[in-house]
Every structure is written in structure tokens, then in C-alpha cells.
Motif scaffolding. Structure first.
Motif, PDB file in Angstrom:
ATOM      1  N   ALA A 492       0.834  -1.206   0.000  1.00  0.00           N
ATOM      2  CA  ALA A 492       0.000   0.000   0.000  1.00  0.00           C
ATOM      3  C   ALA A 492       0.866   1.252   0.000  1.00  0.00           C
ATOM      4  N   ALA A 493       1.908   1.216   0.812  1.00  0.00           N
ATOM      5  CA  ALA A 493       2.796   2.377   0.844  1.00  0.00           C
ATOM      6  C   ALA A 493       3.618   2.472  -0.434  1.00  0.00           C
ATOM      7  N   LEU A 494       4.091   1.338  -0.881  1.00  0.00           N
ATOM      8  CA  LEU A 494       4.963   1.331  -2.051  1.00  0.00           C
ATOM      9  C   LEU A 494       4.244   1.863  -3.276  1.00  0.00           C
ATOM     10  N   LEU A 495       2.958   1.515  -3.385  1.00  0.00           N
ATOM     11  CA  LEU A 495       2.253   1.796  -4.632  1.00  0.00           C
ATOM     12  C   LEU A 495       1.453   3.087  -4.603  1.00  0.00           C
ATOM     13  N   GLU A 496       1.441   3.742  -3.489  1.00  0.00           N
ATOM     14  CA  GLU A 496       0.602   4.936  -3.353  1.00  0.00           C
ATOM     15  C   GLU A 496       0.933   5.989  -4.404  1.00  0.00           C
ATOM     16  N   ASP A 497       2.194   6.204  -4.627  1.00  0.00           N
ATOM     17  CA  ASP A 497       2.579   7.267  -5.566  1.00  0.00           C
ATOM     18  C   ASP A 497       3.860   6.860  -6.273  1.00  0.00           C
ATOM     19  N   VAL A 498       3.708   6.004  -7.249  1.00  0.00           N
ATOM     20  CA  VAL A 498       4.927   5.481  -7.875  1.00  0.00           C
ATOM     21  C   VAL A 498       5.644   6.538  -8.691  1.00  0.00           C
ATOM     22  N   GLY A 499       4.892   7.574  -9.079  1.00  0.00           N
ATOM     23  CA  GLY A 499       5.543   8.638  -9.828  1.00  0.00           C
ATOM     24  C   GLY A 499       6.604   9.349  -9.008  1.00  0.00           C
ATOM     25  N   LYS A 500       6.443   9.291  -7.727  1.00  0.00           N
ATOM     26  CA  LYS A 500       7.401   9.955  -6.833  1.00  0.00           C
ATOM     27  C   LYS A 500       8.812   9.412  -7.041  1.00  0.00           C
ATOM     28  N   TYR A 501       8.889   8.122  -7.336  1.00  0.00           N
ATOM     29  CA  TYR A 501      10.217   7.514  -7.409  1.00  0.00           C
ATOM     30  C   TYR A 501      11.020   8.045  -8.582  1.00  0.00           C
ATOM     31  N   GLU A 502      10.318   8.589  -9.552  1.00  0.00           N
ATOM     32  CA  GLU A 502      11.064   9.161 -10.663  1.00  0.00           C
ATOM     33  C   GLU A 502      11.699  10.490 -10.285  1.00  0.00           C
ATOM     34  N   PRO A 527       8.096   2.463 -16.410  1.00  0.00           N
ATOM     35  CA  PRO A 527       9.186   1.916 -17.225  1.00  0.00           C
ATOM     36  C   PRO A 527      10.499   2.663 -17.050  1.00  0.00           C
ATOM     37  N   SER A 528      10.416   3.827 -16.453  1.00  0.00           N
ATOM     38  CA  SER A 528      11.657   4.576 -16.263  1.00  0.00           C
ATOM     39  C   SER A 528      12.381   4.189 -14.987  1.00  0.00           C
ATOM     40  N   LEU A 529      11.872   3.186 -14.305  1.00  0.00           N
ATOM     41  CA  LEU A 529      12.555   2.705 -13.106  1.00  0.00           C
ATOM     42  C   LEU A 529      13.071   1.292 -13.344  1.00  0.00           C
ATOM     43  N   ASN A 530      14.214   1.006 -12.798  1.00  0.00           N
ATOM     44  CA  ASN A 530      14.636  -0.385 -12.681  1.00  0.00           C
ATOM     45  C   ASN A 530      14.259  -0.859 -11.289  1.00  0.00           C
ATOM     46  N   VAL A 531      13.485  -1.905 -11.238  1.00  0.00           N
ATOM     47  CA  VAL A 531      13.086  -2.445  -9.944  1.00  0.00           C
ATOM     48  C   VAL A 531      13.831  -3.759  -9.762  1.00  0.00           C
ATOM     49  N   GLU A 532      14.742  -3.772  -8.840  1.00  0.00           N
ATOM     50  CA  GLU A 532      15.579  -4.956  -8.665  1.00  0.00           C
ATOM     51  C   GLU A 532      15.185  -5.684  -7.391  1.00  0.00           C
ATOM     52  N   LEU A 555      15.127   0.046  -6.076  1.00  0.00           N
ATOM     53  CA  LEU A 555      14.670   0.613  -7.336  1.00  0.00           C
ATOM     54  C   LEU A 555      15.277   1.990  -7.545  1.00  0.00           C
ATOM     55  N   TYR A 556      15.490   2.321  -8.801  1.00  0.00           N
ATOM     56  CA  TYR A 556      16.133   3.586  -9.131  1.00  0.00           C
ATOM     57  C   TYR A 556      15.712   4.009 -10.521  1.00  0.00           C
ATOM     58  N   ILE A 572      15.647  -8.245 -12.212  1.00  0.00           N
ATOM     59  CA  ILE A 572      15.157  -6.923 -12.585  1.00  0.00           C
ATOM     60  C   ILE A 572      13.758  -7.104 -13.161  1.00  0.00           C
ATOM     61  N   LEU A 573      12.797  -6.480 -12.514  1.00  0.00           N
ATOM     62  CA  LEU A 573      11.409  -6.733 -12.894  1.00  0.00           C
ATOM     63  C   LEU A 573      10.994  -5.860 -14.062  1.00  0.00           C
ATOM     64  N   GLY A 574       9.931  -6.297 -14.672  1.00  0.00           N
ATOM     65  CA  GLY A 574       9.384  -5.478 -15.747  1.00  0.00           C
ATOM     66  C   GLY A 574       9.649  -6.111 -17.088  1.00  0.00           C
ATOM     67  N   ASP A 575       9.297  -5.411 -18.086  1.00  0.00           N
ATOM     68  CA  ASP A 575       9.401  -5.921 -19.434  1.00  0.00           C
ATOM     69  C   ASP A 575      10.856  -6.166 -19.782  1.00  0.00           C
ATOM     70  N   LEU A 576      11.185  -7.419 -19.930  1.00  0.00           N
ATOM     71  CA  LEU A 576      12.585  -7.741 -20.138  1.00  0.00           C
ATOM     72  C   LEU A 576      13.063  -7.402 -21.530  1.00  0.00           C
ATOM     73  N   THR A 577      12.133  -7.136 -22.399  1.00  0.00           N
ATOM     74  CA  THR A 577      12.574  -6.839 -23.760  1.00  0.00           C
ATOM     75  C   THR A 577      12.809  -5.348 -23.949  1.00  0.00           C
ATOM     76  N   ARG A 578      12.575  -4.627 -22.893  1.00  0.00           N
ATOM     77  CA  ARG A 578      12.780  -3.188 -22.998  1.00  0.00           C
ATOM     78  C   ARG A 578      14.254  -2.904 -23.241  1.00  0.00           C
TER      79      ARG A 578
END
Lengths: 672, 335
Positions: A492-502, A527-532, A555-556, A572-578
Motif C-alpha cells: 500500500a505504501a509502495l504503490l501509493e505514488d509510484v511517480g514519486k520515485y522518478e 518503465p523509467s525505473l529499474n526495480v531490482e 529501485l532507481y 530486474i522486474l518489468g518488461d525484459l525486452t525493454r
């Protein structure tokens, strides 16, 4: 209405702007400034080596001469990151070498530096002058030998707290006789022996040597000889300091030390016999920096006597065996003190000699200029923190580590929420904060409300619920790095404002409540974050169920997608073909622009301004008092033709503009 | 009497009154101390449940959406309630155990190592829960807690790649670099020898606390994860070599086989004795030496770390450089 100055003039003006944040802002003003700035940029700071690639660095700053790179997350210092996580510098060196960059300075922190990298540096960059390695590993004395042998103009070789395999310690002998340019040599972290004769000769032929930090293997008589040859030293790190005060050797040493009237910084004493400290009293009066944090042998009376001689100290690093009384001596002696670090001398032991809240209060009362603190202690009280907050409202860095991570106020048995709350409320310039002790969500409410300048926050074993993390993410607008361990923060905390991480450099969460599913969601949304995900346990056990809790997540933000060098323990999560984004030209990107919150202070997004992605507000402001004319109309014209979604435009005048200078004219506004 | 922390609080402890009379808190007196103090008082609502709905109190935007209806509390951090004697042994959070715990349990520390520290009473949570300044209702947790024994005895850093059920120190706590961790123990030998003699005493091998076991690192070629072995547990080279065999057998097996069959089938049961591997060590002068040349006690007093090299690769020792990006042998593990 053109730019009246030729590029060279602007470039010259930009030379005065050295802070990288300011240069980032300058580059955002308009196209031509962007172009001029990027060609004239010499120093580049990259806080996360995976946020950008060397190719893109060079494409934007072809004239780069000095590069700072940071690799592993901060918690790698405490063994929370696998040794093979990443942060290799070789790919950077390789690309820099291949594209003919004239690299002169390299500063690396928490990176893996191979001997190959060092050899490549030494053989490729003819004008290489400065190598600073902090908390790095992966290299041996062979790499150092290459640097010593081949860098003809080497000024600085500064090794701080690295893990070096230096069992074959002949690197010092590799400095050629022709090398006379050394200004700074620091090998205190090396464990092996060095060729003492070579060291003496090197120092003798280095008239510009200002900083010399020796390792443990350098004995006293060599120290004495070195000091005789380099009385101009400003910064000295003593290796071994064991001698009999009544001996001839000791007298010679005293004499040598007394000749060094310029020494302002003293450190080391990696091996020390405390009876001998009196020999250095003559230089104590000039010291502004004293680091005794590797010298547990100096304590008690000897330590306090030493400190009593150091009236000009601005920075003091010591061990907690100084005790509260000793800190009282510091408080009454060192009125100029700005930075204090008190390290635990016996982190797992009884800590009888350790410091408590009393010592801190004494220092806060006696040293009004104190602005930076790292304090390991046995206990802390709210009352003490409140007092400290009142005494020292100027803290920029406040890091408190109570050795028992969830210890409450021992007097009241309350959590330390109020105490830390007082700190953030009082210290309006606070940029870095580390918390410890028993803490509830309340302290984070205070942090979110008051810590407006906070850039880095470290949390461990704190909070009761997601609210804690939410307060921080919502409140701290300037937050760049957040590292959390063992807190009950979940999806809940992690996902509240994912834009913040950018807007941040990175987020670390370990032993929290976030699940694989939560992390995947972040990765998919951003997609602009790497989530490891770092998973060091046996992999067959970590099932891929989204409900599985994640042991470590890092993540960064990044412009170059997933890194290719992650070890098996890192997913590393997310679309691996990116794949790596193709860098658009400034033109393309302006055509494409949507506007988002970009303020001039944001270091990263502006720096890599090819990734504008602006929505909402577009703030432009002139900056530098040297700039007399500022024509944002040009910029505005571009904005007007491209940004059809523009909702609000703010144009701020720079300080120098008076009524007579038209910053924004009707022309610009009409076009809009 | 000053106002309390906030108007809603019945019995929030007066922060300033916490300062006992007998202690002189050296706080800098400014002109009007009273208003200063008022300024610094945190005028916020207490964390009582109802107050979160007071939107005028807090301008944090997310509150309106997420905090209504008591907010989303996915987790109630457990309060350390019962006393547990220091030294009780519970399973560690690492690896499998961590993920299998019920969601409400997080690591909580009852009493962190301070065996000889004055016995501060553990937080009495019953008292706390009635005070609004502190937390909400305490959820008593009967489930697993972790208590961490002071690692004075073991001092073996927790290797998270292995499943361990014995308790150990918390990894990464206190947050100091490894270089700083053993300063005191190293220095105690120095202080003892603070004598006119200039000869440095024999450095402690492997930087472990005195008297409790002499642990040295040992790495094996081809195995990225090293082990630590307590030399005090052995009195001869044969025993040491057997122990090293056993230490690495499992790891080697896991690496060589994808399916778990008995390790013994895949590799020779005795690695060192059979000659497939050769033991070398680094002594206190930094030199690499072959194990076995000197008497055992002399070996023990000078060894710093050990390595099991593939015998076939011995001639290549010391020549050439490691592969790009790979660590040198001595650096395969973080300290």
C-alpha cells in the motif's frame, strides 16, 4: 531579438558556474544555452552509474574531463548487498577510452574496480591526474602499480576505505623517478607493506605534496624521515605510532613534527601507544580536522588532553571510548566544531565506555556551529534531542544510531518520536537524517511535515504501519534517497505514488512487507525505473508467487533500461525486452513535449534533459547575476509551437533584472 | 504549566518536564525562552484514531482518500510485550523462515545485546498504549519474535546464502563498515603491550575477539562463497583438512549438480588429501604460504586467511590478471 553574446562569452560566463545543479538549470534555459553548456561542461556527477550509460554521457558532454560515479547502494557498506551485485567501472572506462575522451579525474564510490580498469586508465588517458576511490573493491596492488607507473602527471591517488588485495606491495616502487607532481597520496586503507625506501624517495621528489596518509605498515622512523622531507604537508595520516617517549627516536619525531607548521588535518594512528601523544601537541593548535576513529588505543585522559590542545577543530571523528566526559571536554574546547562523528569502538559488546545522550547535549551546548553529526550511542532521550534541537538549529546532517535498534527513551519508556520531531522542526536546513531507537508512525508524520529540505533518509526497525512511509513520500518534496530496512511498510505504501520515485535517485527496502506482486506493479507502471529484487537465499525456495514477500528491493530511475550485468541473485522486474532508449535530439524531444513538474532544483531529470516529459507547469528562470540579457522569448516560442497541452506557464525573473529589462514581452505571450 | 503537545491530549508527557531537576541540561538560553519553547512544541494531533480524519489539521493530500475508515492498515507493527531473557534462541528471519512468518510479524527486538549494561526495563507497553502520544492499541503478538543474542561468542557474520537456524547478530547492524567492527579487539592486544619496546606484538589473525575461537576465512577456487573455520577447534593439519573438505563439499556439490544427489558421488570425498586441492594461507606478513610447512601452533599464530587452490592451477598462481569484472581471489567475499 537574438542572443547578443557570441558563444564564447557565454561559455566564459558559464565557467563561473561550477555546481552541477546550477549547470543543470542553466542548460534548461533555452536551446542555445543547452548547447553551449554541454560543450563546456568539464565535470559530471553521476549519482547512480546505472541511471545512464557512458555512451550517452559522452554524447551529451563530449568535453568531460572529470567524472564522479557511484555504484552500489549505501547499505552495501553494511553487508546488505551481495558482493557481485554490480557497479563495474570497466565498461565506463572502455567507452571513454574508445571515444577519445581526455579524462583527467575519476572519483568512484562503491564501485567494482578491476585491475584491468586501472591499467586501461593509466595507459589511455595521457593527462590523467586524479584517482579517488572510496569504498571500492575488485583491485589489487597490480592495478595501483599500473597507475603509478604510467600516469605521468598524477597529482592525486586517494584510496579511502577500499578492499584491496595488496599482498604484493611493490606498487609504490613503480612511481618513476620522473614523477614529481604528486599532491595527494593516501594509502591508509592498504593492509600490506610498502617499500619504505621508495616511499621516502617519492616524498622527497614531490615538492607539491600536501596530503599524505600512510598505512599501518609504515613505522615510526620512516614517518620521521618523511616529515623531515615534507614539512609543507597540510594533511597527515599517521600509520604506526608506537615509540618510547624517552627514546632518541621520539625526540627526532618531535623535532620533525614541529617543523610541519602547516598541518591542519591529522588522522590515522592505526597503531598507537597513547603515551606518545604529547609529541604531536605542538601541531594540535592548528588542526581543523582530527580523525582518531581508527585509534582505539587513545582514550581516557590521553585523549582528552590531546583534544584540549585542539582549539580550532572543525571536524572531529572519534570513538565512543571518549565517553560523555570526554565529549564535555570537546564542548568546552572546540568552539568551532562543525562536524562530529562518534563511532562505536565495541559495537557488539557491553559498551561501558560508550556515550549516551549526555555527551551529545554537552556538545550541542558548547559547539553552536555544529551542523553535521554521526553519533553511535547506547541510549537517547526525547528530552536530550529536544535540547539538542534548540541548541543547534543548523544541522544539515543528523545521523543517530542507538546501538539497540528499538530502544525507547530509557527515562520515560516512550518512543523517540518527539525528540526526532524536534530535530526536524528546528533544523530547517536538514538534508540528511538517519533514525534509530523505538519509533512509531508519528515521527514520520513530523518528518513529512517539517523536513522540507530533506534529501536522504535512512530508517531501520521503525514505524507501525504504511502510514509512516506515506507521510515521508508525501511530505518530503526534495527527497532523493530513501533507504528502509526492517519496517512494516508494504505494498500500500509502495504503490501509493509510484511517480514519486522518478523524482528520486533510489529507494531501498529490505525486510519490509512488500511483495513480489507489489514490486512487479511498480515496474509495470514505471518503465523509467529499474526495480531490482535481490534474493540471496537458495533460489529454488523463492517461489514466484506474487504474494511472496521480497527480502530486498532496490529501485532507481534510469534512462537506459535494464542493466545487463546483474548477477543471478538480482532480478530486474518489468518488461525484459525493454531496450535502451534511443536518445532523441533536443529538437525531437521538444516537438514531443508534454509538460510535467520540472523545477530548476531537480538534479537528475534536468541534467539529462532529453527526457523532459513535462506536464502541467513549466518553470524557466534565469539564474546567474553575470547574465545580463536573458531571452526566454526564444525559448517560449519553441514552447508555444510544440506544447499544445500547456496549461500553465511560469516565467521567473532572475535576481538582477529590474524594471527596465524585459524578460518576457507581450510578443512571447501573444504567440502563446 | 505549559500547554501539552496538543489540545487533544489528556496526558501527553510534558517534554520539558522530562528533564530531571538534578541534571543540568546545558541549553542555550535565548531572549524569550518561553516563546522559543512554544515555537518548538509540536502542535500536532496525537496519533489517536479519530484525529486522522481532521483534515484541517493536516494538509497532506493523501489523507482524504486513504485515511478514511480507519485507513488501510495492512500491518500492525508488533510491540515488544513480553520479556524474554537475553540469550533465548529463535530462528532467524533469513531465508525461508522469513517469508513464512505470518504477515503481522516483523522483526522486533526485545532486548538487543547489552549483557552487562544496566538493566533498563523493557518498554512497558501497557502503559504506553494508554497515552495518546504513543501508539495505537497494541496488538499483542504471540507469534515468533526474534531475539538476537549478543554475538560476543560467535562473531561469525551471518552468511545469508546459507540457511541457519542458530541466532546470530543482525546483518548490517549497527550500520558501520566492516573495517570498524573489530577495532576494539585488535587494540586490546596493543594496549597490553604499550611498553617501551617498539616491537609490535603479533597481530591477531582474522580479527576476531580474543579467547572465543579463532575464525579465519577460507575460500575455495571455483566457489564464490567462502567459509569461516575456527582454528581453535583443531590441533593438527589433518583435522583441519578434513574440516575444510566437509565445509566445501556441500557447496561444491550444489554447484556441480543441478539435481541434488549426494555430493559424495560427484566429487571425491577428500578434496585436500587426495591432492585435487591444495591449501595455502596468507600469513601476518601478507605472504602466501603453503599449509603444512611449519608446526601447527606456529601456523595458527601467523595465519590470517586461507585458500584452497586447485592443484592443477598452482603454476599459474600470481601470473596474469583476473577476468574483467571478476574479483580477485582474496576479494570474493565482502569482509
Amino acid at each position: 531579438m537574438m542572443n547578443y553574446f557570441p558563444d564564447e562569452v557565454l561559455e566564459h560566463v558559464f565557467d563561473f558556474i561550477t555546481c552541477h545543479k546550477d549547470r543543470n538549470s542553466v542548460s534548461l534555459v533555452c536551446k542555445s544555452w543547452h548547447r553551449i553548456e554541454r560543450y563546456s561542461r568539464r565535470r559530471v556527477f553521476i549519482g547512480n552509474c546505472y541511471s545512464i550509460s557512458p555512451e550517452r554521457l559522452i554524447a551529451r558532454f563530449p568535453g568531460v574531463k572529470s567524472l564522479t560515479l557511484k555504484g552500489k547502494p549505501h547499505f552495501a557498506d553494511f553487508n546488505l548487498v551481495p558482493y557481485d551485485w554490480g557497479g563495474f567501472v570497466y565498461p565506463w572506462i572502455k567507452v571513454l577510452a574508445e571515444t577519445g575522451i581526455g579524462l583527467e579525474e575519476l572519483r568512484l564510490k562503491r564501485m567494482v574496480v578491476s585491475d584491468e580498469s586501472l591499467e586501461l586508465i593509466s595507459k589511455t588517458f595521457v593527462n590523467f591526474q586524479s584517482l579517488v576511490l572510496v569504498s571500492c573493491d575488485g583491485f589489487s596492488a597490480d592495478g595501483l602499480a599500473a597507475i603509478a607507473a604510467n600516469c605521468r602527471f598524477l597529482r592525486e591517488l586517494d584510496l579511502q576505505e577500499n578492499e584491496v588485495d595488496d599482498h604484493r606491495g611493490h606498487w609504490l616502487s613503480c612511481f618513476p623517478e620522473s614523477c614529481t607532481s604528486l599532491v595527494s597520496l593516501n594509502f591508509a586503507c592498504l593492509k600490506g607493506e610498502v617499500n619504505l625506501g621508495a616511499l621516502e624517495r617519492l616524498v622527497s621528489r614531490s615538492p607539491n605534496l600536501k596530503s599524505l596518509r600512510l598505512n599501518r605498515s609504515v613505522p615510526l622512523d620512516t614517518l620521521q624521515k618523511l616529515l623531515m622531507r615534507a614539512p609543507q604537508l597540510v594533511d597527515l595520516g599517521i600509520g604506526s605510532y608506537v615509540h618510547d617517549p624517552s627514546s632518541e627516536a621520539s625526540n627526532k619525531l618531535k623535532h620533525a613534527i614541529q617543523r610541519c607548521k602547516s598541518i591542519m588535518s591529522l588522522s590515522g594512528f592505526l597503531e598507537v601507544a597513547p603515551r606518545c601523544m604529547s609529541a604531536i601537541y605542538p601541531i594540535c593548535g592548528n588542526l581543523t580536522t582530527l580523525n582518531l576513529s581508527y585509534a582505539p588505543g587513545i582514550h581516557g585522559n590521553k585523549l582528552t588532553k590531546l583534544i584540549q590542545h585542539c582549539r580550532k577543530l572543525q571536524r572531529l571523528w572519534i570513538l565512543d571510548c571518549i565517553g560523555d566526559k570526554g565529549l564535555g571536554v570537546v564542548a568546552s574546547t572546540c568552539k568551532e566544531l562543525q562536524e562530529l562523528r562518534v563511532f562505536p569502538s565495541d559495537p557488539f559488546g557491553a559498551g561501558n565506555d560508550a556515550v549516551t545522550e549526555e555527551g551529545l547535549v554537552l556538545v550541542s551546548a558548547g559547539c553552536p556551529k555544529l551542523n553535521s553529526l554521526l553519533y553511535f550511542c547506547q541510549q537517547m532521550t526525547n528530552a536530550a534531542l529536544i535540547t539538542v534541537a534548540k541548541n543547534c538549529p543548523n544541522f544539515i546532517r543528523f545521523r543517530l544510531c542507538i546501538l539497540d535498534p528499538v530502544r525507547p527513551d530509557p527515562v520515560t519508556n516512550q518512543p523517540l518520536d518527539e525528540g526526532f520531531g524536534a530535530i526536524v522542526q528546528s533544523c530547517k536546513r536538514l538534508k540528511r537524517l538517519s533514525l534509530s531507537g523505538l519509533l512509531t508512525d508519528q515521527v514520520f508524520l513530523y518528518i513529512g511535515m517539517y523536513a522540507e529540505q530533506l534529501e536522504m533518509l535512512s530508517i531501520a526497525f521503525a514505524a507501525d504501519s504504511d502510514k509512516g512511509m506515506l507521510y515521508v513520500l508525501n511530505g518530503c518534496k526534495k527527497l532523493r534517497k530513501l533507504e528502509i530496512r526492517d519496517c512494516p511498510f508494504g505494498n500500500a505504501a509502495l504503490l501509493e505514488d509510484v511517480g514519486k520515485y522518478e523524482t528520486m535517485r533510489s529507494l531501498w527496502m529490505s525486510s519490509c512487507e512488500v511483495t513480489l506482486g507489489g514490486c512487479k506493479t511498480v515496474a509495470e507502471m514505471m518503465p523509467s525505473l529499474n526495480v531490482e529484487i535481490i534474493n540471496e537465499s537458495d533460489q529454488t525456495e523463492f517461489n514466484l508467487d506474487d504474494g511472496q514477500k521480497v527480502d530486498k528491493m532496490y529501485l532507481y530511475r534510469t534512462l537506459v533500461g535494464h542493466r545487463k550485468d546483474a548477477p543471478e541473485s538480482v532480478w530486474i522486474l518489468g518488461d525484459l525486452t525493454r531496450s535502451e532508449h534511443h536518445e532523441p535530439s533536443l529538437n525531437d524531444m521538444i516537438q514531443d513535449m508534454k509538460l510535467k513538474n520540472v523545477s530548476g532544483d531537480d538534479d537528475f531529470i534536468i541534467w539529462e534533459s532529453n527526457n523532459f516529459k513535462l506536464q502541467g507547469n513549466f518553470s524557466v528562470y534565469g539564474y546567474n547575476p553575470f547574465i545580463f540579457f536573458f531571452h526566454p522569448v526564444v525559448g517560449l516560442g519553441v514552447v508555444a509551437s510544440s506544447c499544445k497541452e500547456l496549461q500553465e506557464l511560469r516565467v521567473f525573473p532572475s535576481a538582477v533584472f529590474g524594471a527596465g529589462n524585459d524578460v518576457v514581452t507581450e510578443e512571447g505571450l501573444i504567440r502563446r | 504549566m505549559e500547554k501539552g503537545c496538543s489540545k487533544n491530549v489528556e496526558s501527553c508527557p510534558q517534554l520539558l518536564d522530562l528533564i530531571p531537576q538534578e541534571r543540568e541540561w546545558h541549553h542555550v538560553k535565548r531572549g524569550d525562552g518561553c516563546s522559543e519553547e512554544k515555537k518548538l512544541e509540536l502542535r500536532l494531533g496525537p496519533p489517536g484514531e479519530d484525529n486522522w480524519r481532521d483534515e484541517s489539521l493536516l494538509s497532506l493530500g493523501y489523507f482524504s482518500s486513504s485515511m478514511k475508515g480507519n485507513g488501510k492498515q495492512t500491518h500492525e507493527f508488533p510491540r515488544p510485550e513480553d520479556h524474554r531473557p537475553v540469550g533465548s534462541v529463535l530462528s532467524t528471519p533469513w531465508g525461508k523462515n522469513h517469508h513464512q512468518q505470518q504477515t503481522k510479524t516483523c522483526s522486533s527486538f526485545l532486548q538487543f545485546p547489552s549483557t552487562t549494561a544496566p538493566p533498563h526495563s523493557l518498554p512497558v507497553m501497557a502503559k504506553e498504549s494508554s497515552q495518546p502520544c504513543c501508539n495505537k492499541a497494541v496488538d499483542l503478538q504471540d507469534s515468533e519474535r526474534k531475539a538476537f543474542k549478543p554475538p560476543a561468542n560467535t562473531a561469525v557474520p551471518l552468511n545469508t546464502s546459507q540457511k541457519r537456524t542458530a541466532p546470530g547478530p543482525v546483518v548490517g547492524w549497527p550500520p558501520i563498515r566492516s573495517i570498524r567492527k573489530n577495532l576494539a579487539s585488535n587494540s586490546s592486544s596493543k594496549q597490553a603491550s604499550d611498553s617501551p619496546s617498539v616491537d609490535p606484538p603479533n597481530e591477531k589473525p582474522a580479527a576476531e575477539p580474543n579467547g572465543k575461537g579463532q575464525f579465519v576465512k577460507i575460500n575455495m577456487d571455483g566457489v564464490p562463497i567462502g567459509r569461516k573455520v575456527d582454528l581453535k577447534a583443531y590441533d593438527s593439519y589433518e583435522k583441519l583438512s578434513t574440516a575444510v573438505d566437509e565445509l566445501f563439499r556441500g557447496l561444491l556439490a550444489a554447484q556441480r549438480d543441478s539435481n541434488k544427489k549426494e555430493g559424495e558421488k560427484a566429487i571425491m570425498s577428500v578434496l585436500i588429501g587426495s591432492g585435487e586441492y591444495t591449501l595455502v594461507y596468507e600469513d601476518d606478513e601478507g605472504d602466501s604460504m603453503l599449509v603444512g610447512d611449519v608446526p601447527w601452533h606456529m601456523f595458527v599464530s601467523t595465519v590470517k586467511r586461507m585458500r584452497a587452490l586447485k592443484s592443477s592451477e598452482l603454476p599459474a598462481l600470481g601470473l596474469g590478471s583476473s577476468k574483467q569484472g571478476k574479483m580477485k581471489p582474496w576479494n570474493t567475499l565482502p569482509p
